[in-house]
Design a protein around this motif. Structure first.
Motif, PDB file in Angstrom:
ATOM      1  N   TYR A   5      45.784  16.702   9.439  1.00 49.59           N
ATOM      2  CA  TYR A   5      44.541  15.947   9.532  1.00 49.59           C
ATOM      3  C   TYR A   5      43.705  16.614  10.611  1.00 49.59           C
ATOM      4  O   TYR A   5      43.980  16.493  11.804  1.00 49.59           O
ATOM      5  CB  TYR A   5      44.813  14.490   9.880  1.00 49.59           C
ATOM      6  N   ASP A   6      42.711  17.358  10.182  1.00 48.57           N
ATOM      7  CA  ASP A   6      41.872  18.116  11.101  1.00 48.57           C
ATOM      8  C   ASP A   6      40.437  18.125  10.581  1.00 48.57           C
ATOM      9  O   ASP A   6      39.908  19.161  10.232  1.00 48.57           O
ATOM     10  CB  ASP A   6      42.421  19.534  11.223  1.00 48.57           C
ATOM     11  N   PRO A   7      39.805  16.941  10.505  1.00 48.50           N
ATOM     12  CA  PRO A   7      38.485  16.883   9.884  1.00 48.50           C
ATOM     13  C   PRO A   7      37.415  17.682  10.615  1.00 48.50           C
ATOM     14  O   PRO A   7      36.419  18.080  10.025  1.00 48.50           O
ATOM     15  CB  PRO A   7      38.160  15.383   9.891  1.00 48.50           C
ATOM     16  N   ASP A   8      37.613  17.948  11.895  1.00 46.26           N
ATOM     17  CA  ASP A   8      36.614  18.686  12.660  1.00 46.26           C
ATOM     18  C   ASP A   8      36.966  20.162  12.824  1.00 46.26           C
ATOM     19  O   ASP A   8      36.233  20.892  13.483  1.00 46.26           O
ATOM     20  CB  ASP A   8      36.440  18.054  14.039  1.00 46.26           C
ATOM     21  N   GLY A   9      38.074  20.591  12.262  1.00 46.61           N
ATOM     22  CA  GLY A   9      38.445  21.991  12.329  1.00 46.61           C
ATOM     23  C   GLY A   9      38.809  22.466  13.715  1.00 46.61           C
ATOM     24  O   GLY A   9      38.542  23.597  14.080  1.00 46.61           O
ATOM     25  N   ARG A  10      39.437  21.622  14.493  1.00 48.63           N
ATOM     26  CA  ARG A  10      39.769  21.984  15.876  1.00 48.63           C
ATOM     27  C   ARG A  10      41.112  22.669  16.025  1.00 48.63           C
ATOM     28  O   ARG A  10      41.411  23.233  17.062  1.00 48.63           O
ATOM     29  CB  ARG A  10      39.730  20.738  16.748  1.00 48.63           C
ATOM     30  N   LEU A  11      41.943  22.570  15.010  1.00 50.00           N
ATOM     31  CA  LEU A  11      43.244  23.224  15.096  1.00 50.00           C
ATOM     32  C   LEU A  11      43.078  24.717  14.901  1.00 50.00           C
ATOM     33  O   LEU A  11      42.187  25.186  14.209  1.00 50.00           O
ATOM     34  CB  LEU A  11      44.197  22.667  14.035  1.00 50.00           C
ATOM     35  N   ASP A  12      43.956  25.448  15.486  1.00 46.02           N
ATOM     36  CA  ASP A  12      43.883  26.896  15.411  1.00 46.02           C
ATOM     37  C   ASP A  12      45.208  27.430  14.906  1.00 46.02           C
ATOM     38  O   ASP A  12      46.254  26.845  15.161  1.00 46.02           O
ATOM     39  CB  ASP A  12      43.573  27.444  16.811  1.00 46.02           C
ATOM     40  N   ALA A  13      45.173  28.538  14.225  1.00 41.47           N
ATOM     41  CA  ALA A  13      46.407  29.128  13.697  1.00 41.47           C
ATOM     42  C   ALA A  13      47.388  29.477  14.809  1.00 41.47           C
ATOM     43  O   ALA A  13      48.581  29.566  14.590  1.00 41.47           O
ATOM     44  CB  ALA A  13      46.080  30.366  12.873  1.00 41.47           C
ATOM     45  N   GLU A  14      46.891  29.665  16.020  1.00 40.66           N
ATOM     46  CA  GLU A  14      47.765  30.005  17.131  1.00 40.66           C
ATOM     47  C   GLU A  14      48.712  28.871  17.498  1.00 40.66           C
ATOM     48  O   GLU A  14      49.665  29.065  18.225  1.00 40.66           O
ATOM     49  CB  GLU A  14      46.922  30.402  18.355  1.00 40.66           C
ATOM     50  N   LEU A  15      48.460  27.675  17.020  1.00 43.31           N
ATOM     51  CA  LEU A  15      49.346  26.559  17.319  1.00 43.31           C
ATOM     52  C   LEU A  15      50.668  26.690  16.587  1.00 43.31           C
ATOM     53  O   LEU A  15      51.605  25.945  16.859  1.00 43.31           O
ATOM     54  CB  LEU A  15      48.680  25.227  16.934  1.00 43.31           C
ATOM     55  N   GLY A  16      50.739  27.605  15.662  1.00 45.97           N
ATOM     56  CA  GLY A  16      51.982  27.839  14.961  1.00 45.97           C
ATOM     57  C   GLY A  16      52.249  26.878  13.815  1.00 45.97           C
ATOM     58  O   GLY A  16      53.390  26.684  13.430  1.00 45.97           O
ATOM     59  N   LEU A  17      51.211  26.260  13.282  1.00 46.37           N
ATOM     60  CA  LEU A  17      51.405  25.368  12.142  1.00 46.37           C
ATOM     61  C   LEU A  17      51.785  26.190  10.915  1.00 46.37           C
ATOM     62  O   LEU A  17      51.136  27.182  10.607  1.00 46.37           O
ATOM     63  CB  LEU A  17      50.126  24.579  11.855  1.00 46.37           C
ATOM     64  N   LEU A  19      52.010  27.371   7.105  1.00 45.21           N
ATOM     65  CA  LEU A  19      51.079  27.240   5.994  1.00 45.21           C
ATOM     66  C   LEU A  19      51.650  26.374   4.875  1.00 45.21           C
ATOM     67  O   LEU A  19      50.907  25.732   4.167  1.00 45.21           O
ATOM     68  CB  LEU A  19      50.683  28.617   5.453  1.00 45.21           C
ATOM     69  N   ASP A  20      52.956  26.344   4.722  1.00 45.79           N
ATOM     70  CA  ASP A  20      53.570  25.472   3.718  1.00 45.79           C
ATOM     71  C   ASP A  20      52.877  25.657   2.368  1.00 45.79           C
ATOM     72  O   ASP A  20      52.417  24.709   1.730  1.00 45.79           O
ATOM     73  CB  ASP A  20      53.488  24.016   4.188  1.00 45.79           C
ATOM     74  N   MET A 104      36.827  20.767  -5.879  1.00 52.05           N
ATOM     75  CA  MET A 104      36.118  21.748  -5.060  1.00 52.05           C
ATOM     76  C   MET A 104      36.988  22.177  -3.883  1.00 52.05           C
ATOM     77  O   MET A 104      37.111  23.362  -3.566  1.00 52.05           O
ATOM     78  CB  MET A 104      34.791  21.166  -4.559  1.00 52.05           C
ATOM     79  N   ARG A 105      37.644  21.229  -3.253  1.00 53.15           N
ATOM     80  CA  ARG A 105      38.503  21.559  -2.109  1.00 53.15           C
ATOM     81  C   ARG A 105      39.745  22.319  -2.559  1.00 53.15           C
ATOM     82  O   ARG A 105      40.216  23.230  -1.874  1.00 53.15           O
ATOM     83  CB  ARG A 105      38.830  20.310  -1.320  1.00 53.15           C
ATOM     84  N   ALA A 106      40.255  21.990  -3.728  1.00 53.50           N
ATOM     85  CA  ALA A 106      41.394  22.729  -4.272  1.00 53.50           C
ATOM     86  C   ALA A 106      40.997  24.179  -4.544  1.00 53.50           C
ATOM     87  O   ALA A 106      41.740  25.110  -4.217  1.00 53.50           O
ATOM     88  CB  ALA A 106      41.896  22.060  -5.544  1.00 53.50           C
ATOM     89  N   ARG A 107      39.834  24.375  -5.113  1.00 46.49           N
ATOM     90  CA  ARG A 107      39.358  25.740  -5.373  1.00 46.49           C
ATOM     91  C   ARG A 107      39.151  26.504  -4.075  1.00 46.49           C
ATOM     92  O   ARG A 107      39.376  27.712  -4.007  1.00 46.49           O
ATOM     93  CB  ARG A 107      38.067  25.710  -6.184  1.00 46.49           C
ATOM     94  N   GLN A 108      38.732  25.802  -3.041  1.00 47.52           N
ATOM     95  CA  GLN A 108      38.528  26.452  -1.748  1.00 47.52           C
ATOM     96  C   GLN A 108      39.858  26.910  -1.153  1.00 47.52           C
ATOM     97  O   GLN A 108      39.956  28.011  -0.622  1.00 47.52           O
ATOM     98  CB  GLN A 108      37.806  25.504  -0.780  1.00 47.52           C
ATOM     99  N   VAL A 109      40.880  26.073  -1.248  1.00 47.32           N
ATOM    100  CA  VAL A 109      42.209  26.470  -0.771  1.00 47.32           C
ATOM    101  C   VAL A 109      42.679  27.702  -1.546  1.00 47.32           C
ATOM    102  O   VAL A 109      43.173  28.676  -0.955  1.00 47.32           O
ATOM    103  CB  VAL A 109      43.226  25.310  -0.904  1.00 47.32           C
ATOM    104  N   ARG A 110      42.499  27.680  -2.856  1.00 45.75           N
ATOM    105  CA  ARG A 110      42.910  28.812  -3.685  1.00 45.75           C
ATOM    106  C   ARG A 110      42.174  30.094  -3.270  1.00 45.75           C
ATOM    107  O   ARG A 110      42.786  31.157  -3.114  1.00 45.75           O
ATOM    108  CB  ARG A 110      42.658  28.507  -5.164  1.00 45.75           C
ATOM    109  N   ALA A 111      40.862  30.002  -3.052  1.00 42.50           N
ATOM    110  CA  ALA A 111      40.078  31.172  -2.651  1.00 42.50           C
ATOM    111  C   ALA A 111      40.527  31.715  -1.294  1.00 42.50           C
ATOM    112  O   ALA A 111      40.601  32.936  -1.094  1.00 42.50           O
ATOM    113  CB  ALA A 111      38.594  30.810  -2.611  1.00 42.50           C
ATOM    114  N   LEU A 112      40.837  30.823  -0.376  1.00 42.03           N
ATOM    115  CA  LEU A 112      41.301  31.261   0.944  1.00 42.03           C
ATOM    116  C   LEU A 112      42.646  31.967   0.848  1.00 42.03           C
ATOM    117  O   LEU A 112      42.865  32.992   1.498  1.00 42.03           O
ATOM    118  CB  LEU A 112      41.369  30.072   1.900  1.00 42.03           C
ATOM    119  N   TYR A 113      43.547  31.445   0.038  1.00 44.45           N
ATOM    120  CA  TYR A 113      44.842  32.109  -0.132  1.00 44.45           C
ATOM    121  C   TYR A 113      44.677  33.456  -0.831  1.00 44.45           C
ATOM    122  O   TYR A 113      45.368  34.428  -0.503  1.00 44.45           O
ATOM    123  CB  TYR A 113      45.818  31.230  -0.912  1.00 44.45           C
TER     124      TYR A 113
END
Length: 128
Positions: A5-17, A19-20, A104-113
């Motif tokens: 849950y990161d609606p404001d985009g504050r999390l960063d990949a450096e946190l080690g989350l 990708l699952d 739309m959000r599903a397509r965005q996830v697909r495009a990012l991957y």
């Protein structure tokens, strides 16, 4: 599945989350396959859109991290930055919980991957 849950985009990949990827891509494929006759309850749609939004932000952060290793004029970086700009624009739109919003959000996830996979071919993967 890790739900972010990161609606404001504050999390960063450096946190080690993590990708699952697999469970999220199953959700992406399912959502994209739904038709206008698919009955999606608003609460369900909102939860799915929320999950996809959070995951898209985590994947986008990873794409940004990988882009940082490339020269600013490198073609893979330029293309990735275009996908990231589109992702930022679309993910900033309010979640409506509608079928269209979820897809739309599903397509965005697909495009990012897809972009992340292309970057994997040109950028060494850092140890996590």
């Amino acid at each position: 599945m890790t739900v972010v849950y990161d609606p404001d985009g504050r999390l960063d990949a450096e946190l080690g989350l993590p990708l699952d990827r697999d469970p999220h891509m199953r959700l992406v494929r399912a959502a994209i396959s739904w038709t206008s006759s698919t009955t999606l309850q608003p609460r369900d749609g909102d939860q799915i859109a929320l999950q996809l939004t959070g995951h898209a932000r985590v994947v986008a952060a990873e794409v940004r991290r990988r882009c940082a290793d490339l020269p600013s004029d490198a073609e893979p970086r330029v293309l990735a930055e275009a996908v990231l700009e589109e992702a930022d624009r679309r993910l900033a739109q309010p979640r409506l919980g509608t079928l269209r919003c979820v897809q739309m959000r599903a397509r965005q996830v697909r495009a990012l991957y897809e972009r992340l996979d292309r970057l994997d071919k040109v950028t060494p993967v850092r140890a996590q």
